[in-house]
Design a protein around this motif. Structure first.
Motif, PDB file in Angstrom:
ATOM      1  N   UNK A 111       0.822  -1.142   0.165  1.00  0.00           N
ATOM      2  CA  UNK A 111      -0.101   0.021  -0.004  1.00  0.00           C
ATOM      3  C   UNK A 111       0.946   1.220  -0.027  1.00  0.00           C
ATOM      4  N   UNK A 112       0.900   1.806  -1.183  1.00  0.00           N
ATOM      5  CA  UNK A 112       1.893   2.818  -1.241  1.00  0.00           C
ATOM      6  C   UNK A 112       1.167   4.196  -0.898  1.00  0.00           C
ATOM      7  N   UNK A 113       2.150   5.373  -0.388  1.00  0.00           N
ATOM      8  CA  UNK A 113       1.600   6.710  -0.044  1.00  0.00           C
ATOM      9  C   UNK A 113       0.516   6.722   0.997  1.00  0.00           C
ATOM     10  N   UNK A 122      -7.622  -7.652  17.526  1.00  0.00           N
ATOM     11  CA  UNK A 122      -6.768  -6.667  16.651  1.00  0.00           C
ATOM     12  C   UNK A 122      -5.554  -7.350  16.301  1.00  0.00           C
ATOM     13  N   UNK A 123      -5.423  -7.183  14.842  1.00  0.00           N
ATOM     14  CA  UNK A 123      -3.781  -7.411  14.338  1.00  0.00           C
ATOM     15  C   UNK A 123      -3.437  -6.081  13.589  1.00  0.00           C
ATOM     16  N   UNK A 124      -1.901  -6.078  13.624  1.00  0.00           N
ATOM     17  CA  UNK A 124      -1.498  -4.905  13.284  1.00  0.00           C
ATOM     18  C   UNK A 124      -0.606  -5.035  11.907  1.00  0.00           C
ATOM     19  N   UNK A 125      -1.171  -4.357  10.817  1.00  0.00           N
ATOM     20  CA  UNK A 125      -0.430  -4.484   9.485  1.00  0.00           C
ATOM     21  C   UNK A 125       0.757  -3.559   9.573  1.00  0.00           C
ATOM     22  N   UNK A 126       1.994  -3.555   9.650  1.00  0.00           N
ATOM     23  CA  UNK A 126       3.026  -2.472   9.712  1.00  0.00           C
ATOM     24  C   UNK A 126       3.665  -2.619   8.155  1.00  0.00           C
ATOM     25  N   UNK A 137       5.730   0.614   1.822  1.00  0.00           N
ATOM     26  CA  UNK A 137       4.428   0.346   1.709  1.00  0.00           C
ATOM     27  C   UNK A 137       4.096  -1.376   1.968  1.00  0.00           C
ATOM     28  N   UNK A 138       5.123  -2.035   1.929  1.00  0.00           N
ATOM     29  CA  UNK A 138       5.082  -3.406   1.680  1.00  0.00           C
ATOM     30  C   UNK A 138       4.775  -4.029   3.297  1.00  0.00           C
ATOM     31  N   UNK A 139       3.777  -5.098   3.316  1.00  0.00           N
ATOM     32  CA  UNK A 139       3.392  -5.773   4.429  1.00  0.00           C
ATOM     33  C   UNK A 139       3.175  -7.198   4.350  1.00  0.00           C
ATOM     34  N   UNK A 140       3.272  -7.669   5.499  1.00  0.00           N
ATOM     35  CA  UNK A 140       3.079  -9.156   5.569  1.00  0.00           C
ATOM     36  C   UNK A 140       2.110  -9.399   6.997  1.00  0.00           C
ATOM     37  N   UNK A 141       1.074 -10.218   6.815  1.00  0.00           N
ATOM     38  CA  UNK A 141       0.438 -10.662   8.006  1.00  0.00           C
ATOM     39  C   UNK A 141      -0.027 -12.000   8.057  1.00  0.00           C
ATOM     40  N   UNK A 142       0.256 -12.762   8.895  1.00  0.00           N
ATOM     41  CA  UNK A 142      -0.294 -13.991   9.178  1.00  0.00           C
ATOM     42  C   UNK A 142      -0.987 -14.237  10.588  1.00  0.00           C
ATOM     43  N   UNK A 192      -2.793  -4.754  -3.304  1.00  0.00           N
ATOM     44  CA  UNK A 192      -2.077  -3.583  -3.711  1.00  0.00           C
ATOM     45  C   UNK A 192      -3.033  -2.367  -3.757  1.00  0.00           C
ATOM     46  N   UNK A 193      -2.595  -1.074  -3.482  1.00  0.00           N
ATOM     47  CA  UNK A 193      -3.297   0.060  -3.522  1.00  0.00           C
ATOM     48  C   UNK A 193      -2.295   1.312  -3.334  1.00  0.00           C
TER      49      UNK A 193
END
Length: 265
Positions: free
Chosen positions: A56-58, A76-80, A85-90, A123-124
């Motif tokens: 997720x850019x910008x 809650x989970x946090x997407x860092x 803007x790249x992220x990974x959540x499991x 992606x966004x």
């Protein structure tokens, strides 16, 4: 003196009894919470993880939050997001199929369908909300269930210059809007869910969720219109009875409707 002593002893006994009852009640509440926690934990152990990844850019915020419903408990989970803007959540918190949002104050990705075992790549461009809606793409396992969201948003963006339904004051114009909206959502549902997906056990669940969400959203708008136009009780009742979906109203307590957030709302 003896009577006074007996009275004091009785008061002490009552106080002890009340305290004991309070303690028993608290213990029961703790046991209930522990049972629910054990249930959630046991289900999570049997559940496949949900994976969300992408870019997720910008985004003005580098931490976004995902709240999933785990047996009535929102977790809650946090997407860092990294600098690009790249992220990974499991996560194992999504133990049932549901509609969620990935959000913070200024970045919001709404109405995403997730389920155990889904592996979605998102992606966004989050420069602003309209750009975020236009550029969001979802691929990967579970993307087919999110196809309706993609198609509807494209149509929503195309029609963004049209009048907003909550600004209508003319009953005939509003009724025409309702008919057109139902035709639109029905047609998008057919395109998005018209072809069965063999590798997604939740596809039909989300198809029914989408259908019910759309139906109950229309019912909500009918009720809201009576408020927005200042109808009195008699006028509102007659208006809703005339336009309401008779099948839905007749079976309004159907437990199957609980998969719809709009029904619960």
């Amino acid at each position: 003196m003896k009577s006074k002593t007996i009275l004091i002893l009785l008061l002490i006994a009552v106080a002890i009894s009340v305290q004991a009852q309070d303690n028993t009640k608290k213990l029961k509440e703790i046991r209930v919470d522990l049972v629910q926690l054990d249930t959630i934990t046991a289900q999570a152990k049997k559940t496949e993880p949900l994976i969300l990844q992408g870019q997720i850019t910008n985004s003005p915020e580098k931490e976004l939050y995902l709240f999933t419903d785990s047996v009535g408990k929102y977790k809650p989970d946090t997407l860092r997001l990294d600098n690009e803007g790249r992220f990974y959540l499991k996560t194992y918190n999504a133990i049932n199929p549901q509609k969620v949002s990935i959000q913070n104050k200024r970045t919001q990705l709404n109405n995403i369908y997730v389920a155990p075992g889904y592996n979605l790549t998102i992606t966004a461009d989050a420069s602003d909300f309209p750009t975020l809606m236009e550029t969001t793409q979802i691929t990967g396992k579970g993307a087919e269930s999110n196809r309706y969201r993609e198609l509807y948003l494209k149509e929503y963006i195309r029609r963004k210059e049209a009048d907003n339904w909550y600004e209508f004051t003319d009953e005939a114009k509003f009724s025409s809007y309702l008919e057109a909206e139902k035709q639109l959502t029905d047609s998008i549902e057919k395109v998005a869910f018209g072809k069965a997906v063999g590798n997604d056990p939740y596809f039909s669940h989300f198809e029914e969720m989408t259908r019910l969400d759309n139906l109950f959203l229309l019912e909500y708008k009918k009720i809201a219109f009576t408020k927005l136009t200042g109808m009195n009780a008699r006028q509102a009742r007659e208006f809703v009875e005339k336009l309401a979906d008779a099948t839905l109203i007749k079976d309004i307590n159907n437990e199957a409707y609980f998969i719809s957030e709009n029904y619960k709302g």
